[in-house]
Design an enzyme around this catalytic site. Sequence first.
Site, PDB file in Angstrom:
ATOM      1  N   HIS A   2      -2.425   7.003   3.337  1.00 38.36           N
ATOM      2  CA  HIS A   2      -0.993   7.226   3.493  1.00 38.36           C
ATOM      3  C   HIS A   2      -0.580   8.500   2.758  1.00 38.36           C
ATOM      4  O   HIS A   2      -1.140   8.832   1.703  1.00 38.36           O
ATOM      5  CB  HIS A   2      -0.189   6.063   2.903  1.00 38.36           C
ATOM      6  CG  HIS A   2      -0.302   4.777   3.663  1.00 38.36           C
ATOM      7  ND1 HIS A   2      -0.848   4.677   4.915  1.00 38.36           N
ATOM      8  CD2 HIS A   2       0.107   3.513   3.325  1.00 38.36           C
ATOM      9  CE1 HIS A   2      -0.793   3.426   5.327  1.00 38.36           C
ATOM     10  NE2 HIS A   2      -0.211   2.704   4.384  1.00 38.36           N
ATOM     11  N   ASN A  46      -4.980   4.056   1.350  1.00 38.41           N
ATOM     12  CA  ASN A  46      -4.247   2.788   1.392  1.00 38.41           C
ATOM     13  C   ASN A  46      -5.147   1.567   1.362  1.00 38.41           C
ATOM     14  O   ASN A  46      -4.664   0.453   1.126  1.00 38.41           O
ATOM     15  CB  ASN A  46      -3.355   2.727   2.645  1.00 38.41           C
ATOM     16  CG  ASN A  46      -4.121   2.954   3.929  1.00 38.41           C
ATOM     17  OD1 ASN A  46      -4.660   4.036   4.152  1.00 38.41           O
ATOM     18  ND2 ASN A  46      -4.166   1.949   4.791  1.00 38.41           N
ATOM     19  N   CYS A  90       0.814  -1.221   0.000  1.00 32.73           N
ATOM     20  CA  CYS A  90       0.000   0.000   0.000  1.00 32.73           C
ATOM     21  C   CYS A  90       0.848   1.271   0.000  1.00 32.73           C
ATOM     22  O   CYS A  90       0.449   2.279  -0.581  1.00 32.73           O
ATOM     23  CB  CYS A  90      -0.952   0.000   1.185  1.00 32.73           C
ATOM     24  SG  CYS A  90      -0.158  -0.192   2.795  1.00 32.73           S
TER      25      CYS A  90
END
Length: 331
Positions: free
Chosen positions: A237, A310, A112
């Site tokens: 993220h 993510n 991810c």
Amino acid sequence: MLQILSQRADIWGEIRLLASPRSAGRKLAVRGEEVEVAALTEEALDGVDVAMFDVPDEVAAQWAPIAAARGAVVIDNSGAFRMDPEVPLVVPEVNPHMARMRPRGIVSNPNCTTLSMIVALGALHAEFGLRELVVSSYQAVSGAGRAGIETLRAQLSLVAGTDLGTAPGDVRRAVGELTGPFPEPVALNVVPWAGSLREDGWSSEEMKVRDETRKILGLAALPVAVTCVRVPVLTTHSLTVHARFQDEVTVDGAREILATAPGVVLCDDPAAGEYPTPADVVGTDPTWVGRVRRALDDPTALELFVCGDNLRKGAALNTAQIAELVAAEMM
């Protein structure tokens, strides 16, 4: 994954849901219909054209070859096969042709953190030729699974409304042993660690970003430096990216590439307070890019800030996109 399959074009026939025996019998909604979960067995894989695996590494290592041997093309979201030289590591916006090169019948989905930046980076590499990369990640706790989310929520409930952060150890004392999958408290804190320990002090998460970026872009010797940091964000993220290219780059040229790249949203007007944040990006599919600027004292380098959900592009969405590429071959 089921939500994404329900939102995208319906190119599928029968959809089977397979899981461990303890989950067998549950009913889940897929494209407006209730589908009963069956136990994962060899017989349950018969007649399957595309198998999307979203399981722990050890389960994928055991069952993906079995599914491939029974005729399925496996799209694996675990880390079991990412660095296998006979398994392509695919991001459809960057290297879709690699999905056809699968001698083991398996296609792997990147980590991810890598996926949160690689679509934007791949577009710039195609134009300018990447030659060095320095990255710092700011990773949401959902990257550590449900336990990460529950841990942050529990920690926040302990420190909410308290006057913490003015003395060493305040947060640590407040949350006690409630660190969950993290080595330090995440609430009101940042933790410069994600993953497990690897050689010379690097973490497994940092090595994934280096190795996967090299494989996806076809740059086996690309110099990459990564520092992964866990932050008190539930999902999405973020990364700062310092990228050096073969020749001189311009900010206008980079912005034009990013503004037209598939799977990228350019959000870059600092004077107006416009740049991507996890709160903006969560629940969306693209990679969002802002703070585009040329590096100080280096006309060949760019600085970027990128955000990506993510759980969507960083996991389930990319898996579904690969599956769609494979399914298109079969039509």
